[in-house]
Design a protein around this motif. Sequence first.
Motif, mmCIF file in Angstrom:
data_model
loop_
_atom_site.group_PDB
_atom_site.id
_atom_site.type_symbol
_atom_site.label_atom_id
_atom_site.label_comp_id
_atom_site.label_asym_id
_atom_site.label_seq_id
_atom_site.Cartn_x
_atom_site.Cartn_y
_atom_site.Cartn_z
ATOM 1 N N SER A 63 87.809 54.017 71.528
ATOM 2 C CA SER A 63 86.751 53.386 70.739
ATOM 3 C C SER A 63 86.174 52.165 71.451
ATOM 4 C CB SER A 63 87.260 53.026 69.352
ATOM 5 O OG SER A 63 88.357 52.155 69.427
ATOM 6 N N TRP A 64 87.022 51.337 72.064
ATOM 7 C CA TRP A 64 86.498 50.157 72.761
ATOM 8 C C TRP A 64 85.765 50.539 74.043
ATOM 9 C CZ3 TRP A 64 85.429 45.715 70.806
ATOM 10 C CH2 TRP A 64 86.134 45.250 69.703
ATOM 11 N N ALA A 65 86.314 51.478 74.808
ATOM 12 C CA ALA A 65 85.617 51.919 76.021
ATOM 13 C C ALA A 65 84.292 52.576 75.662
ATOM 14 C CB ALA A 65 86.501 52.880 76.815
ATOM 15 N N GLY A 66 84.263 53.344 74.589
ATOM 16 C CA GLY A 66 83.019 53.960 74.143
ATOM 17 C C GLY A 66 81.993 52.944 73.698
ATOM 18 N N GLY B 229 75.236 51.179 78.811
ATOM 19 C CA GLY B 229 74.272 52.254 79.036
ATOM 20 C C GLY B 229 72.924 51.967 78.405
ATOM 21 N N ALA B 230 72.933 51.361 77.226
ATOM 22 C CA ALA B 230 71.670 51.016 76.574
ATOM 23 C C ALA B 230 70.924 49.949 77.366
ATOM 24 C CB ALA B 230 71.929 50.534 75.146
ATOM 25 N N TYR B 231 71.646 48.950 77.862
ATOM 26 C CA TYR B 231 70.984 47.930 78.679
ATOM 27 C C TYR B 231 70.504 48.525 80.004
ATOM 28 C CZ TYR B 231 70.004 43.667 81.189
ATOM 29 O OH TYR B 231 69.380 42.688 81.923
ATOM 30 N N GLY B 232 71.289 49.423 80.568
ATOM 31 C CA GLY B 232 70.868 50.099 81.795
ATOM 32 C C GLY B 232 69.610 50.931 81.588
ATOM 33 N N GLN B 233 69.508 51.595 80.448
ATOM 34 C CA GLN B 233 68.287 52.344 80.132
ATOM 35 C C GLN B 233 67.098 51.403 79.996
ATOM 36 O OE1 GLN B 233 67.265 55.445 79.803
ATOM 37 N NE2 GLN B 233 69.200 56.461 80.142
ATOM 38 N N PHE C 212 68.997 59.533 84.280
ATOM 39 C CA PHE C 212 69.765 60.765 84.109
ATOM 40 C C PHE C 212 71.260 60.467 84.049
ATOM 41 C CE2 PHE C 212 72.054 64.382 85.931
ATOM 42 C CZ PHE C 212 71.675 65.387 85.055
ATOM 43 N N VAL C 213 71.757 59.687 85.003
ATOM 44 C CA VAL C 213 73.183 59.372 85.041
ATOM 45 C C VAL C 213 73.570 58.512 83.840
ATOM 46 C CG1 VAL C 213 74.982 58.209 86.374
ATOM 47 C CG2 VAL C 213 73.300 59.625 87.533
ATOM 48 N N LEU C 214 72.690 57.602 83.441
ATOM 49 C CA LEU C 214 72.972 56.762 82.284
ATOM 50 C C LEU C 214 73.072 57.583 81.004
ATOM 51 C CD1 LEU C 214 70.785 53.653 83.058
ATOM 52 C CD2 LEU C 214 73.251 53.675 82.755
ATOM 53 N N ILE C 215 72.240 58.596 80.860
ATOM 54 C CA ILE C 215 72.310 59.442 79.671
ATOM 55 C C ILE C 215 73.614 60.235 79.643
ATOM 56 C CG2 ILE C 215 71.289 61.506 78.609
ATOM 57 C CD1 ILE C 215 69.865 58.939 77.897
ATOM 58 N N ILE C 216 74.077 60.700 80.789
ATOM 59 C CA ILE C 216 75.358 61.401 80.847
ATOM 60 C C ILE C 216 76.487 60.454 80.415
ATOM 61 C CG2 ILE C 216 77.019 62.582 82.354
ATOM 62 C CD1 ILE C 216 74.460 64.181 81.840
ATOM 63 N N GLY C 217 76.492 59.240 80.956
ATOM 64 C CA GLY C 217 77.507 58.261 80.584
ATOM 65 C C GLY C 217 77.415 57.833 79.129
ATOM 66 N N GLY D 208 76.245 59.646 76.633
ATOM 67 C CA GLY D 208 76.724 60.755 75.802
ATOM 68 C C GLY D 208 78.233 60.811 75.756
ATOM 69 N N ALA D 209 78.883 60.660 76.913
ATOM 70 C CA ALA D 209 80.341 60.676 76.943
ATOM 71 C C ALA D 209 80.914 59.467 76.203
ATOM 72 C CB ALA D 209 80.834 60.694 78.392
ATOM 73 N N SER D 210 80.272 58.310 76.364
ATOM 74 C CA SER D 210 80.729 57.115 75.654
ATOM 75 C C SER D 210 80.595 57.284 74.151
ATOM 76 C CB SER D 210 79.925 55.897 76.101
ATOM 77 O OG SER D 210 80.174 55.587 77.437
#
Length: 103
Positions: A52-55, A62-66, A76-81, A83-85
């Motif tokens: 939960s904390w890592a997610g 990821g949101a800031y990276g987007q 593309f890579v940020l969306i993959i990360g 989604g997994a998060s």
Amino acid sequence: MAQAMRRQSSVSLFATDGKPHPLQDTLMAVTLVLGAVAFVSAMFYNLHLLSSWAGLVGIITGAYGQFISATTRERFVLIIGLGASAVGFYLGMAHGGLFGGII
């Protein structure tokens, strides 16, 4: 269509515009690693604090990276990360949450 005729002198894995993006590349790597940790640890019921904390941190990075991304590869890579998060975060919340039932 002059841009279609332009040759790219160097092919980079992370930047398609030929410019370095160290902050965006770092956020991509952090989001991808946190997403992988959250996703894998979410498969184990007792690791809900980690997942939960890592997610949650992966979703935030990821949101800031987007928000500041400059190229399609970064997005593309940020969306993959992301989604997994998100999957790891939601499964971690379902297994016990951020504080493990204390609050």
